[in-house]
Write a protein that holds these residues in place. Structure first.
Motif, PDB file in Angstrom:
ATOM      1  N   ALA A 118      -4.740 -10.224  28.368  1.00  0.00           N
ATOM      2  CA  ALA A 118      -5.179 -10.044  29.756  1.00  0.00           C
ATOM      3  C   ALA A 118      -6.559 -10.648  29.951  1.00  0.00           C
ATOM      4  O   ALA A 118      -6.813 -11.322  30.949  1.00  0.00           O
ATOM      5  N   LEU A 119      -7.439 -10.432  28.989  1.00  0.00           N
ATOM      6  CA  LEU A 119      -8.799 -10.980  29.107  1.00  0.00           C
ATOM      7  C   LEU A 119      -8.775 -12.495  29.141  1.00  0.00           C
ATOM      8  O   LEU A 119      -9.567 -13.127  29.845  1.00  0.00           O
ATOM      9  N   ALA A 120      -7.841 -13.082  28.389  1.00  0.00           N
ATOM     10  CA  ALA A 120      -7.731 -14.544  28.385  1.00  0.00           C
ATOM     11  C   ALA A 120      -7.195 -15.034  29.732  1.00  0.00           C
ATOM     12  O   ALA A 120      -7.287 -16.217  30.054  1.00  0.00           O
ATOM     13  N   GLY A 121      -6.643 -14.109  30.530  1.00  0.00           N
ATOM     14  CA  GLY A 121      -6.185 -14.464  31.875  1.00  0.00           C
ATOM     15  C   GLY A 121      -4.679 -14.607  31.955  1.00  0.00           C
ATOM     16  O   GLY A 121      -4.057 -15.238  31.103  1.00  0.00           O
ATOM     17  N   PHE A 122      -4.085 -13.983  32.996  1.00  0.00           N
ATOM     18  CA  PHE A 122      -2.667 -14.182  33.291  1.00  0.00           C
ATOM     19  C   PHE A 122      -2.602 -15.135  34.484  1.00  0.00           C
ATOM     20  O   PHE A 122      -3.273 -14.917  35.487  1.00  0.00           O
ATOM     21  N   ALA A 123      -1.810 -16.215  34.364  1.00  0.00           N
ATOM     22  CA  ALA A 123      -1.692 -17.147  35.488  1.00  0.00           C
ATOM     23  C   ALA A 123      -0.243 -17.174  35.972  1.00  0.00           C
ATOM     24  O   ALA A 123       0.680 -16.948  35.193  1.00  0.00           O
ATOM     25  N   PRO A 124      -0.048 -17.430  37.274  1.00  0.00           N
ATOM     26  CA  PRO A 124       1.299 -17.357  37.854  1.00  0.00           C
ATOM     27  C   PRO A 124       2.315 -18.270  37.172  1.00  0.00           C
ATOM     28  O   PRO A 124       3.495 -17.947  37.134  1.00  0.00           O
ATOM     29  N   ASP A 125       1.865 -19.412  36.621  1.00  0.00           N
ATOM     30  CA  ASP A 125       2.853 -20.327  36.039  1.00  0.00           C
ATOM     31  C   ASP A 125       3.190 -20.014  34.581  1.00  0.00           C
ATOM     32  O   ASP A 125       3.904 -20.758  33.930  1.00  0.00           O
ATOM     33  N   MET A 126       2.688 -18.907  34.073  1.00  0.00           N
ATOM     34  CA  MET A 126       2.965 -18.569  32.669  1.00  0.00           C
ATOM     35  C   MET A 126       4.392 -18.053  32.506  1.00  0.00           C
ATOM     36  O   MET A 126       4.975 -17.501  33.423  1.00  0.00           O
ATOM     37  N   ASP A 127       4.905 -18.227  31.281  1.00  0.00           N
ATOM     38  CA  ASP A 127       6.237 -17.712  30.967  1.00  0.00           C
ATOM     39  C   ASP A 127       6.045 -16.362  30.273  1.00  0.00           C
ATOM     40  O   ASP A 127       5.774 -16.297  29.076  1.00  0.00           O
ATOM     41  N   PHE A 128       6.190 -15.288  31.051  1.00  0.00           N
ATOM     42  CA  PHE A 128       5.834 -13.971  30.502  1.00  0.00           C
ATOM     43  C   PHE A 128       6.830 -13.444  29.479  1.00  0.00           C
ATOM     44  O   PHE A 128       6.487 -12.612  28.648  1.00  0.00           O
ATOM     45  N   VAL A 129       8.059 -13.946  29.564  1.00  0.00           N
ATOM     46  CA  VAL A 129       9.033 -13.545  28.540  1.00  0.00           C
ATOM     47  C   VAL A 129       8.601 -14.118  27.193  1.00  0.00           C
ATOM     48  O   VAL A 129       8.572 -13.424  26.170  1.00  0.00           O
ATOM     49  N   SER A 130       8.189 -15.408  27.189  1.00  0.00           N
ATOM     50  CA  SER A 130       7.746 -16.036  25.932  1.00  0.00           C
ATOM     51  C   SER A 130       6.505 -15.342  25.386  1.00  0.00           C
ATOM     52  O   SER A 130       6.367 -15.160  24.174  1.00  0.00           O
ATOM     53  N   ILE A 131       5.583 -14.975  26.293  1.00  0.00           N
ATOM     54  CA  ILE A 131       4.365 -14.309  25.835  1.00  0.00           C
ATOM     55  C   ILE A 131       4.720 -12.985  25.155  1.00  0.00           C
ATOM     56  O   ILE A 131       4.195 -12.658  24.091  1.00  0.00           O
ATOM     57  N   PHE A 132       5.653 -12.271  25.772  1.00  0.00           N
ATOM     58  CA  PHE A 132       6.072 -10.998  25.165  1.00  0.00           C
ATOM     59  C   PHE A 132       6.717 -11.259  23.799  1.00  0.00           C
ATOM     60  O   PHE A 132       6.400 -10.589  22.812  1.00  0.00           O
ATOM     61  N   PRO A 296       2.508  -7.941  33.616  1.00  0.00           N
ATOM     62  CA  PRO A 296       1.649  -9.130  33.495  1.00  0.00           C
ATOM     63  C   PRO A 296       1.925 -10.146  34.608  1.00  0.00           C
ATOM     64  O   PRO A 296       0.997 -10.756  35.140  1.00  0.00           O
ATOM     65  N   ALA A 297       3.201 -10.299  34.989  1.00  0.00           N
ATOM     66  CA  ALA A 297       3.519 -11.221  36.079  1.00  0.00           C
ATOM     67  C   ALA A 297       2.893 -10.735  37.387  1.00  0.00           C
ATOM     68  O   ALA A 297       2.436 -11.528  38.213  1.00  0.00           O
ATOM     69  N   VAL A 298       2.864  -9.418  37.562  1.00  0.00           N
ATOM     70  CA  VAL A 298       2.216  -8.840  38.746  1.00  0.00           C
ATOM     71  C   VAL A 298       0.713  -9.134  38.706  1.00  0.00           C
ATOM     72  O   VAL A 298       0.128  -9.585  39.694  1.00  0.00           O
ATOM     73  N   PHE A 299       0.095  -8.913  37.543  1.00  0.00           N
ATOM     74  CA  PHE A 299      -1.349  -9.140  37.430  1.00  0.00           C
ATOM     75  C   PHE A 299      -1.696 -10.611  37.664  1.00  0.00           C
ATOM     76  O   PHE A 299      -2.760 -10.934  38.187  1.00  0.00           O
ATOM     77  N   ALA A 300      -0.782 -11.501  37.272  1.00  0.00           N
ATOM     78  CA  ALA A 300      -1.040 -12.933  37.452  1.00  0.00           C
ATOM     79  C   ALA A 300      -1.168 -13.283  38.930  1.00  0.00           C
ATOM     80  O   ALA A 300      -1.898 -14.189  39.309  1.00  0.00           O
ATOM     81  N   GLU A 301      -0.451 -12.537  39.783  1.00  0.00           N
ATOM     82  CA  GLU A 301      -0.449 -12.840  41.222  1.00  0.00           C
ATOM     83  C   GLU A 301      -1.516 -12.051  41.979  1.00  0.00           C
ATOM     84  O   GLU A 301      -1.895 -12.402  43.089  1.00  0.00           O
ATOM     85  N   LEU A 302      -1.939 -10.961  41.357  1.00  0.00           N
ATOM     86  CA  LEU A 302      -2.820 -10.014  42.046  1.00  0.00           C
ATOM     87  C   LEU A 302      -4.234 -10.566  42.154  1.00  0.00           C
ATOM     88  O   LEU A 302      -4.750 -11.109  41.194  1.00  0.00           O
ATOM     89  N   PRO A 303      -4.893 -10.401  43.335  1.00  0.00           N
ATOM     90  CA  PRO A 303      -6.302 -10.770  43.388  1.00  0.00           C
ATOM     91  C   PRO A 303      -7.084  -9.912  42.388  1.00  0.00           C
ATOM     92  O   PRO A 303      -6.905  -8.696  42.356  1.00  0.00           O
ATOM     93  N   GLY A 304      -7.875 -10.527  41.554  1.00  0.00           N
ATOM     94  CA  GLY A 304      -8.606  -9.772  40.519  1.00  0.00           C
ATOM     95  C   GLY A 304      -7.703  -9.316  39.386  1.00  0.00           C
ATOM     96  O   GLY A 304      -8.015  -8.374  38.658  1.00  0.00           O
ATOM     97  N   GLY A 305      -6.567  -9.996  39.231  1.00  0.00           N
ATOM     98  CA  GLY A 305      -5.529  -9.552  38.306  1.00  0.00           C
ATOM     99  C   GLY A 305      -5.957  -9.502  36.846  1.00  0.00           C
ATOM    100  O   GLY A 305      -5.508  -8.639  36.096  1.00  0.00           O
ATOM    101  N   GLY A 309      -5.475  -6.209  34.926  1.00  0.00           N
ATOM    102  CA  GLY A 309      -4.587  -6.285  33.763  1.00  0.00           C
ATOM    103  C   GLY A 309      -5.282  -5.746  32.530  1.00  0.00           C
ATOM    104  O   GLY A 309      -4.714  -4.971  31.751  1.00  0.00           O
ATOM    105  N   PHE A 310      -6.536  -6.147  32.371  1.00  0.00           N
ATOM    106  CA  PHE A 310      -7.335  -5.639  31.258  1.00  0.00           C
ATOM    107  C   PHE A 310      -7.433  -4.114  31.334  1.00  0.00           C
ATOM    108  O   PHE A 310      -7.196  -3.407  30.351  1.00  0.00           O
ATOM    109  N   LEU A 311      -7.742  -3.587  32.534  1.00  0.00           N
ATOM    110  CA  LEU A 311      -7.854  -2.133  32.684  1.00  0.00           C
ATOM    111  C   LEU A 311      -6.540  -1.437  32.352  1.00  0.00           C
ATOM    112  O   LEU A 311      -6.512  -0.398  31.700  1.00  0.00           O
ATOM    113  N   PHE A 312      -5.420  -2.037  32.806  1.00  0.00           N
ATOM    114  CA  PHE A 312      -4.133  -1.394  32.575  1.00  0.00           C
ATOM    115  C   PHE A 312      -3.806  -1.290  31.086  1.00  0.00           C
ATOM    116  O   PHE A 312      -3.398  -0.236  30.600  1.00  0.00           O
TER     117      PHE A 312
END
Ligand code: TRP
Length: 454
Positions: A118-132, A296-305, A309-312
């Motif tokens: 999360a600290l490294a940043g979640f971005a909308p174009d990431m493949d969250f299944v692969s990250i998991f 994580p996909a939600v955090f990628a889209e969220l303002p301040g995500g 995400g880090f807090l979550f």
């Protein structure tokens, strides 16, 4: 007298420790999800009833056994029924703590890893299944990631051991007083963020709108199973924490606080999750998928995500840590009381062994990927044995023991001394002797039919 056993130095220390044990993964993702698919507010009503008639009496029962005997689960049953096989119920509890912690730590390790993702940043174009998949060690083309899930599992076990080795007051009590307030603050920040998102109301509707057509027999089973799991009942964790209570503490009130905090935090967690998931147009999935892929996909889209995400994941890791220490405490207290071991030696050695027992569930996504028990991977198999078998059996035998061997009436008198503002009335005997055992037997059998009969 109470001898040289350590005791919580104040009531808040015990309440936060027991609530810390109770509040875990079960509250942050399991409760909101189970509520969502079981008719929302309709489920919450049923759940509250099961918490009151099953969860609360069992909580009081375990606290009373611990406070009365001032012993770990094995010692507690031995003290109450000398020269009888009842100590085996305590032994089952110690063994269950051992098994649960071995895989709980693996999942908690994923959560730690996600703090840094999360600290490294979640971005909308990431493949969250692969990250998991890379986080848990599945091969997604570049070879399996075997080592890093094991290292996170090791780090999490080391944190758990560090707290337990430091002692009941200087370790557990000190840390829950720091971690539980942080947990509450993080949760409230996330709730405010989620419910103020445009479009949050669709999530609130999914979570809360009472839909009685979704209520079936299954709903009641889910409610009973959830109330047992979320309160850490059935394996002596609450009993062990209760054994560090001194004479002047009131059981009815302390039990009320722990049950109330756990239930409140579970309900609030739903307000942090569903509004955000729906506001960003995602589908709420179940289990690890919701936590580690959808959110994580939600955090990628969220303002301040990135920040949220880090807090979550920090929240999730803290919730897991305060549960994990109660599991290791059961095993440690057994060695200290029964075998005369030094506390730090017991905590470290058991921590190492539990880490080793946790290696197979961690490797279940690569090296041991071929393993299957009734279609479950290694981690789910450990979980199945613990939750479908050991916890209900342990809870059932504990209720029977207190109801019929110690005698409900005596347990009731003990729990009312000294009296608090919640008095344990005669209803306690009725619940612990008949209703609780019956409910557990029904859940146990339904669970076995579900696994083998379907
Ligand atoms: N209560 C924990 C949760 O909600 C999980 C749990 C079940 C547990 N049984 C336990 C934790 C025993 C500690 C001890 O996630």
């Amino acid at each position: 007298m109470l001898g040289d056993r350590e005791h919580w130095t104040n009531r808040l220390g015990f309440i936060l420790a027991a609530a810390g044990s109770a509040v875990g993964l079960g509250n942050i993702w399991r409760f909101p999800y189970v509520t969502g698919v079981n008719g929302g507010a309709a489920f919450i009503v049923i759940y509250l009833i099961t918490i009151i008639i099953i969860g609360y009496p069992m909580m009081v029962t375990e606290m009373a056994l611990g406070k009365k005997t001032q012993k770990n689960p094995v010692g507690a049953f031995k003290a109450m029924a000398p020269n009888s096989p009842w100590w085996l119920v305590g032994a089952l509890g110690v063994f269950t703590g051992f098994v649960i912690l071995s895989y709980y730590s693996v999942v908690a390790g994923w959560s730690l890893a996600y703090i840094f993702r999360a600290l490294a940043g979640f971005a909308p174009d990431m493949d969250f299944v692969s990250i998991f998949y890379t986080t848990i060690g599945v091969d997604i083309g570049e070879g399996p990631n075997i080592i890093s899930p094991l290292i996170w599992h090791l780090i999490f076990m080391a944190l758990t051991v560090g707290i337990i080795a430091a002692g009941v007051v200087k370790g557990i009590q000190r840390w829950v007083k720091i971690l539980m307030p942080i947990l509450l603050i993080l949760l409230l920040i996330l709730v405010v963020r989620a419910v103020t998102l445009p479009g949050a109301s669709a999530g609130l509707a999914f979570y809360l709108s009472p839909d009685f057509s979704e209520v079936t027999g299954r709903t009641f089973l889910d409610a009973i199973a959830q109330s047992f799991f979320t309160l850490s009942l059935g394996m002596g964790a609450i009993l062990t924490y209760g054994s560090y209570l001194s004479k002047e503490t009131t059981i009815g009130d302390n039990g009320g606080w722990v049950v109330g905090l756990d239930t409140g935090i579970a309900i609030i967690a739903g307000f942090a999750i569903f509004p955000a998931v729906f506001a960003l147009g995602m589908e709420p999935g179940a289990g690890p998928g919701l936590t580690f892929i959808t959110l994580p996909a939600v955090f990628a889209e969220l303002p301040g995500g990135t920040f949220f995400g880090f807090l979550f994941f920090l929240l999730l890791s803290i919730a897991a840590l305060t549960s994990a220490i109660s599991l290791l405490e059961v095993v440690t207290a057994w060695l200290v009381d029964e075998k005369g071991w030094a506390r730090s030696r017991a905590a470290i050695l058991m921590g190492v062994i539990i880490f080793l027992v946790g290696i197979p569930p961690s490797l279940g996504y690569n090296v041991l990927g071929g393993f299957s028990f009734l279609g479950m991977d290694v981690l789910d198999t450990y979980d199945w044995f613990a939750n479908a078998l050991f916890l209900p059996i342990g809870g059932l035998l504990t209720a029977i023991f207190v109801g019929y061997v110690w005698q409900a009436k005596k347990a009731q008198e003990f729990a009312n001394d000294p009296p608090g503002s919640i008095r344990i009335g005669d209803w306690y005997g009725f619940l612990i002797k008949y209703i609780v055992p019956l409910a557990i037997i029904v859940v146990l059998i339904a669970g076995l039919i579900d696994t083998f009969g379907g």
